[in-house]
Structure formats: C-alpha cells, structure tokens
Design a protein around this motif. Sequence first.
Motif, PDB file in Angstrom:
ATOM      1  N   ALA A  16      -9.924  47.552   7.323  1.00 46.45           N
ATOM      2  CA  ALA A  16     -10.880  46.450   7.218  1.00 46.45           C
ATOM      3  C   ALA A  16     -12.241  46.874   7.751  1.00 46.45           C
ATOM      4  O   ALA A  16     -13.281  46.554   7.163  1.00 46.45           O
ATOM      5  N   ASP A  27       1.060  42.984   5.011  1.00 49.01           N
ATOM      6  CA  ASP A  27       0.208  43.646   5.989  1.00 49.01           C
ATOM      7  C   ASP A  27       0.645  45.101   6.140  1.00 49.01           C
ATOM      8  O   ASP A  27       1.764  45.477   5.792  1.00 49.01           O
ATOM      9  N   TRP A  33      -6.192  38.818   7.773  1.00 52.92           N
ATOM     10  CA  TRP A  33      -4.821  38.972   7.291  1.00 52.92           C
ATOM     11  C   TRP A  33      -4.004  39.809   8.270  1.00 52.92           C
ATOM     12  O   TRP A  33      -2.851  39.486   8.577  1.00 52.92           O
ATOM     13  N   TRP A  73      -9.437  40.924   5.160  1.00 54.26           N
ATOM     14  CA  TRP A  73      -8.372  41.874   5.472  1.00 54.26           C
ATOM     15  C   TRP A  73      -8.095  41.894   6.973  1.00 54.26           C
ATOM     16  O   TRP A  73      -6.938  41.960   7.411  1.00 54.26           O
TER      17      TRP A  73
END
Length: 102
Positions: free
Chosen positions: A63, A52, A44, A41
């Motif tokens: 995250a 996102d 990302w 995450w």
Amino acid sequence: MARTPPDAPHRPEDQTYDSSPWWAGLGPVGAVVLIVGGMAWAGWSFLRLPGDAQGQALGYYRASRLIAIGLVIGGTALLGWMRNRASGTPEASEEEGEPADG
C-alpha cells in the motif's frame, strides 16, 4: 508493418524496447487513483479482511508503494502545471500593463 516469415534471420535492430516504468503515463488522474487505492489497500490490511496478504506488514508495504508512486506522479504533475503557469504569467502582464503610444 508486414510480418516477417518464420525462416527470416533475426535482426535485433528491428525490435524496440520500452524502458519506461509501468506508471510513466498515468498523469494526475492516475496519481489520485493510486493514492486512493493505496489508502484502501492499507485499510483492507488494517481490518484484516479476506484476501489480505499473508503478513500484515506486507500489505502495508504494498500500500505504501502505491501511495508513494501516486504522490510522486501527482507532485510532478503539479510542478509541471505550476511551471507552465509561471512561464505564461509575464507575457500576459506585459500585454495588459502599459497602453500603446499614440
């Protein structure tokens, strides 16, 4: 357990509430999954790929929560394993240590 009829009086003592958090029963495998998922995450969010969060900081925050929960679960599982291992060691060494009198 039989269903209560709809006209039966409400009794709160019949209800049970689970007050444990959602991650309480994950175990060490779940901890690894959370840590890896949190790192994915964060990656990302860093790459700003589609899907996102609105702000990059919010993605990092989410995250980091996953990673922190994974680390706590993993550390707790590791400490429990080490405690069990340490408590079992003296018993094994006593059995192997001295020969029986005879």
